[in-house]
Design a protein around this motif. Structure first.
Motif, PDB file in Angstrom:
ATOM      1  N   LEU A 152       4.250 -73.103 -33.071  1.00 43.77           N
ATOM      2  CA  LEU A 152       2.832 -73.467 -33.022  1.00 43.77           C
ATOM      3  C   LEU A 152       2.544 -74.165 -31.697  1.00 43.77           C
ATOM      4  N   GLY A 153       1.731 -73.542 -30.863  1.00 43.23           N
ATOM      5  CA  GLY A 153       1.332 -74.152 -29.592  1.00 43.23           C
ATOM      6  C   GLY A 153       0.055 -74.945 -29.770  1.00 43.23           C
ATOM      7  N   VAL A 154       0.036 -76.150 -29.252  1.00 40.61           N
ATOM      8  CA  VAL A 154      -1.159 -76.999 -29.386  1.00 40.61           C
ATOM      9  C   VAL A 154      -1.336 -77.803 -28.104  1.00 40.61           C
ATOM     10  N   GLY A 155      -2.581 -77.995 -27.692  1.00 42.23           N
ATOM     11  CA  GLY A 155      -2.863 -78.750 -26.471  1.00 42.23           C
ATOM     12  C   GLY A 155      -2.328 -80.162 -26.541  1.00 42.23           C
ATOM     13  N   ASP A 156      -1.836 -80.649 -25.415  1.00 42.30           N
ATOM     14  CA  ASP A 156      -1.275 -82.005 -25.425  1.00 42.30           C
ATOM     15  C   ASP A 156      -2.343 -83.083 -25.573  1.00 42.30           C
ATOM     16  N   ASP A 157      -3.613 -82.676 -25.550  1.00 45.15           N
ATOM     17  CA  ASP A 157      -4.697 -83.628 -25.778  1.00 45.15           C
ATOM     18  C   ASP A 157      -5.121 -83.671 -27.249  1.00 45.15           C
ATOM     19  N   VAL A 158      -4.567 -82.762 -28.068  1.00 46.39           N
ATOM     20  CA  VAL A 158      -4.911 -82.738 -29.504  1.00 46.39           C
ATOM     21  C   VAL A 158      -3.640 -82.557 -30.339  1.00 46.39           C
ATOM     22  N   VAL A 159      -2.580 -83.275 -29.965  1.00 40.84           N
ATOM     23  CA  VAL A 159      -1.296 -83.122 -30.651  1.00 40.84           C
ATOM     24  C   VAL A 159      -1.411 -83.444 -32.132  1.00 40.84           C
ATOM     25  N   GLU A 160      -2.272 -84.407 -32.473  1.00 45.73           N
ATOM     26  CA  GLU A 160      -2.403 -84.799 -33.883  1.00 45.73           C
ATOM     27  C   GLU A 160      -2.901 -83.639 -34.741  1.00 45.73           C
ATOM     28  N   ARG A 161      -3.665 -82.733 -34.149  1.00 45.94           N
ATOM     29  CA  ARG A 161      -4.127 -81.564 -34.900  1.00 45.94           C
ATOM     30  C   ARG A 161      -2.953 -80.640 -35.209  1.00 45.94           C
ATOM     31  N   GLY A 162      -2.062 -80.514 -34.238  1.00 46.50           N
ATOM     32  CA  GLY A 162      -0.860 -79.713 -34.452  1.00 46.50           C
ATOM     33  C   GLY A 162       0.023 -80.311 -35.531  1.00 46.50           C
ATOM     34  N   THR A 163       0.123 -81.629 -35.538  1.00 44.51           N
ATOM     35  CA  THR A 163       0.938 -82.319 -36.553  1.00 44.51           C
ATOM     36  C   THR A 163       0.384 -82.062 -37.947  1.00 44.51           C
ATOM     37  N   GLN A 164      -0.939 -82.106 -38.082  1.00 46.81           N
ATOM     38  CA  GLN A 164      -1.586 -81.841 -39.371  1.00 46.81           C
ATOM     39  C   GLN A 164      -1.304 -80.414 -39.826  1.00 46.81           C
ATOM     40  N   LEU A 165      -1.446 -79.449 -38.917  1.00 50.07           N
ATOM     41  CA  LEU A 165      -1.209 -78.048 -39.265  1.00 50.07           C
ATOM     42  C   LEU A 165       0.259 -77.807 -39.629  1.00 50.07           C
ATOM     43  N   LYS A 166       1.158 -78.409 -38.872  1.00 49.62           N
ATOM     44  CA  LYS A 166       2.604 -78.282 -39.142  1.00 49.62           C
ATOM     45  C   LYS A 166       2.915 -78.750 -40.568  1.00 49.62           C
ATOM     46  N   SER A 167       2.333 -79.882 -40.952  1.00 47.62           N
ATOM     47  CA  SER A 167       2.558 -80.414 -42.295  1.00 47.62           C
ATOM     48  C   SER A 167       2.062 -79.439 -43.359  1.00 47.62           C
ATOM     49  N   ASN A 168       0.847 -78.892 -43.160  1.00 46.31           N
ATOM     50  CA  ASN A 168       0.295 -77.903 -44.105  1.00 46.31           C
ATOM     51  C   ASN A 168       1.222 -76.708 -44.255  1.00 46.31           C
ATOM     52  N   LEU A 169       1.647 -76.167 -43.130  1.00 48.00           N
ATOM     53  CA  LEU A 169       2.412 -74.924 -43.135  1.00 48.00           C
ATOM     54  C   LEU A 169       3.812 -75.116 -43.711  1.00 48.00           C
ATOM     55  N   GLU A 170       4.412 -76.264 -43.449  1.00 48.07           N
ATOM     56  CA  GLU A 170       5.761 -76.500 -43.972  1.00 48.07           C
ATOM     57  C   GLU A 170       5.730 -76.714 -45.488  1.00 48.07           C
ATOM     58  N   LYS A 171       4.650 -77.255 -46.021  1.00 44.01           N
ATOM     59  CA  LYS A 171       4.505 -77.383 -47.481  1.00 44.01           C
ATOM     60  C   LYS A 171       4.443 -76.001 -48.141  1.00 44.01           C
ATOM     61  N   ALA A 172       3.973 -75.006 -47.360  1.00 43.21           N
ATOM     62  CA  ALA A 172       3.814 -73.652 -47.895  1.00 43.21           C
ATOM     63  C   ALA A 172       5.027 -72.771 -47.649  1.00 43.21           C
ATOM     64  N   GLY A 173       6.093 -73.338 -47.065  1.00 40.35           N
ATOM     65  CA  GLY A 173       7.323 -72.572 -46.916  1.00 40.35           C
ATOM     66  C   GLY A 173       7.639 -72.093 -45.515  1.00 40.35           C
ATOM     67  N   PHE A 174       6.813 -72.425 -44.547  1.00 44.93           N
ATOM     68  CA  PHE A 174       7.081 -72.042 -43.158  1.00 44.93           C
ATOM     69  C   PHE A 174       7.965 -73.080 -42.478  1.00 44.93           C
ATOM     70  N   LYS A 175       8.706 -72.643 -41.476  1.00 39.66           N
ATOM     71  CA  LYS A 175       9.419 -73.561 -40.587  1.00 39.66           C
ATOM     72  C   LYS A 175       8.678 -73.555 -39.254  1.00 39.66           C
ATOM     73  N   ILE A 176       8.141 -74.703 -38.890  1.00 40.35           N
ATOM     74  CA  ILE A 176       7.254 -74.767 -37.721  1.00 40.35           C
ATOM     75  C   ILE A 176       7.878 -75.596 -36.597  1.00 40.35           C
ATOM     76  N   THR A 177       7.914 -75.007 -35.412  1.00 37.47           N
ATOM     77  CA  THR A 177       8.289 -75.733 -34.206  1.00 37.47           C
ATOM     78  C   THR A 177       7.009 -75.992 -33.418  1.00 37.47           C
ATOM     79  N   LEU A 178       6.714 -77.259 -33.209  1.00 41.56           N
ATOM     80  CA  LEU A 178       5.483 -77.634 -32.510  1.00 41.56           C
ATOM     81  C   LEU A 178       5.761 -77.722 -31.015  1.00 41.56           C
ATOM     82  N   LYS A 179       5.033 -76.969 -30.223  1.00 38.84           N
ATOM     83  CA  LYS A 179       5.177 -76.989 -28.757  1.00 38.84           C
ATOM     84  C   LYS A 179       3.847 -77.392 -28.147  1.00 38.84           C
ATOM     85  N   THR A 180       3.870 -78.379 -27.284  1.00 35.19           N
ATOM     86  CA  THR A 180       2.622 -78.807 -26.645  1.00 35.19           C
ATOM     87  C   THR A 180       2.342 -77.955 -25.405  1.00 35.19           C
ATOM     88  N   ILE A 181       1.062 -77.674 -25.219  1.00 37.64           N
ATOM     89  CA  ILE A 181       0.582 -76.924 -24.053  1.00 37.64           C
ATOM     90  C   ILE A 181      -0.238 -77.901 -23.220  1.00 37.64           C
TER      91      ILE A 181
END
Length: 569
Positions: free
Chosen positions: A412-441
């Motif tokens: 999951l690529g997310v802007g380094d100015d909105v990292v908290e949005r990526g963190t929220q999405l990562k949490s959602n997706l991992e609860k649903a069975g995905f393995k998410i690697t968060l990469k800042t852009i």
């Protein structure tokens, strides 16, 4: 003859105030039309209730407007500022509540589809329209304005009309503006001073919409200063720029040669408009909250920052001075279908997202409103649907069911100015069975997602249409034939022959007939391809001084419109 072609429009641009502060009503429906009766395009614009003449209206903004040259204007600030000094062939009558009518601005009507196949269009220029020096505006100056947009030095503006005339994305190599400065590009002619004619190789039924952008503003050739026109545009509107200190201030004063009898949308209430640049969003909002001196008739263009929301919503006097409205800007989680090739996985992603939790994490309903469609509610022809009904908080169990025991590892690529949005999405997706690697852009490298070979599976994207039609959303974002090595708007990288054929079919239809077809195609794309997860539309939340009146949020652009602005005396 009917006065207008009806276009169905659903818009959530209404607000209501509760004890907890303003909230957004997304249930209202409205009607948009394309005016066919020339009377609809006449002025003067209806008087604004309570409006008075005089005073200075101030707009406070952190950074400068990127371009003032009408052919280069394409930022939201530029698009709402330009109507003050630049008239266009067509424009929108907008009540700020989602009710839109496309009318002639410089043109007598929104155009004549000469051959009924959208390949030949004519526009007749109104009598009495003039430049700031009093000379009449004719078809020749309008055509010259469009011709100069072919100049490769004048970057930044929209390219629809150039590409349509050239029948190529490489319009500036198809016709060389500098080598042909006294001529017009092929397909653009002025049979007489009152007529401008467009002839295209393919059908372009959205031309009347495209000509509402500032790029169709007129310019006499002797006033063309090239790139320097950004500093001092030549006015055709109710105001003219009398002072411009780039990055500091723009002062606009009344243009005495503007005739309200020719203008169906604009007024000339304030003596002056002043844009002042520099204060950050908190400082700008606090100046308007303080409500003293010139700031009594000011608007804070950067909106109400999250840190000040509780203060504003908790103060009855400030509630009276606030404007809240959903906008046409929609954010989605784009799925790179080149990398995430399995449809069930993409459908599972749609079930996994907790929209309510996401919106609360970025500031709540004064910032965003949930959406499940590819087109935002402010689009002509919008129909609400939910292809993957997961409820307000997502359905991880349904997502796991679709994954059938798989645990897809996604980046999951997310802007380094909105990292908290990526963190929220990562949490959602991992609860649903995905393995998410968060990469800042890096924030200044977000265009990397527009490269075809980018290394991310998912990324947050946003889109705001140039006019409220599916034509400027769905084909732009999902026509696979437009995919190139970089600079893509189709950041899902979908390329489906059946869907591409549907784009061609609908684009060849008259705009009034297109609306319901875009709604059907919106749902079909989501069900058959699931190329993205629609997440939210931005909500505009603005504050103005106690003496600022007439401002509303544009139903087209989602930013403050100044055509009705006035200073309370």
């Amino acid at each position: 003859m009917a006065a207008a072609f009806a276009l169905v429009l659903v818009a959530g641009a209404c607000s209501e105030t509760t004890d907890d502060g303003p909230s957004v009503d997304q249930q209202r429906t409205a009607t948009g039309v394309i005016a066919t009766d020339p009377k609809d395009s006449l002025g003067p614009a209806p008087e604004v209730l309570g409006a008075t003449k005089g005073g200075t209206f101030t707009v406070i903004r952190e950074v400068k407007i990127s371009h003032l040259d009408p052919q280069r204007v394409y930022s939201f600030a530029g698009l709402v500022n330009a109507p003050l000094y630049a008239r266009t062939l067509t424009t929108w009558k907008d009540d700020g509540k989602g009710n839109l009518t496309l009318v002639g601005d410089l043109a007598q009507t929104p155009g004549t589809n000469v051959s009924n196949d959208c390949k030949v269009w004519e526009f007749k220029v109104k009598d009495g329209v003039k430049f700031e020096d009093g000379r009449p505006i004719t078809a020749k100056e309008i055509a010259y304005g469009i011709a100069r947009s072919f100049d490769p030095d004048l970057t930044g503006g929209p390219t629809y009309v150039q590409e349509w005339l050239a029948d190529s994305a490489d319009y500036d190599t198809k016709w060389d503006f500098k080598a042909n400065k006294g001529a017009l590009p092929p397909g653009l002619t002025t049979p007489d001073d009152k007529t401008i004619r467009f002839e295209f190789a393919k059908a372009h039924c959205d031309l009347p919409f495209a000509l509402s952008l500032p790029a169709s503003a007129p310019l006499p050739p002797d006033k063309d200063t090239g790139v320097n026109l950004d500093n001092q545009p030549f006015s055709s509107g109710p105001y003219k720029i009398t002072k411009h200190t780039p990055g500091v201030e723009i002062v606009l004063e009344r243009n005495e040669h503007w005739d309200p009898a020719t203008d169906p949308v604009r007024h000339q209430y304030p003596d002056k408009f002043v844009w002042t640049f520099g204060p950050d969003p908190n400082a700008g909002a606090n100046r308007v909250i303080a409500d003293s001196g010139p700031d009594q008739s000011a608007l804070a263009f950067n909106g109400v920052p999250s840190a000040l929301v509780s203060q504003v919503t908790g103060n009855a006097a400030l509630k009276e001075r606030s404007i809240i409205s959903p906008t046409p800007t929609e954010w989605r989680l784009s799925i790179n279908t080149q990398r995430v090739t399995d449809l069930a996985t993409r459908q599972a992603l749609n079930y996994a997202i907790d929209r309510d939790g996401f919106i609360k994490s970025i500031g709540g309903e004064t910032v965003a409103a949930p959406v499940t469609t590819l087109m935002p509610p402010a689009t002509i022809g919008y129909q609400k649907y939910d292809a993957y009904p997961a409820g307000a908080n997502g359905n991880p169990d349904k997502a796991k069911e679709l994954l059938a025991g798989k645990t897809p590892a996604l980046v999951l690529g997310v802007g380094d100015d909105v990292v908290e949005r990526g963190t929220q999405l990562k949490s959602n997706l991992e609860k649903a069975g995905f393995k998410i690697t968060l990469k800042t852009i890096p924030a200044d490298a977000k265009l990397e997602t527009k490269k075809k070979d980018n290394p991310w599976d998912l990324y947050l994207d946003s889109w705001a249409a140039d006019w409220p039609s599916g034509a400027s959303i769905l084909p732009v974002l999902f026509d696979g034939r437009s995919i190139k090595a970089e600079g893509n708007s189709n950041t899902s990288y979908v390329n489906d022959d059946a869907i591409n054929s549907e784009f061609d079919r609908v684009l060849a239809m008259p705009p009034a007939d297109q609306a319901p077809e875009w709604a059907k195609l919106d749902e079909r794309i989501m069900r058959e391809l699931a190329p993205a997860v629609p997440v939210y539309v931005e909500v505009a939340y603005y504050l103005h001084g106690s003496k600022a009146g007439g401002v509303f949020v544009s139903s087209v652009f989602g930013y403050p419109s100044f055509v009705n602005a006035f200073v309370k005396q």
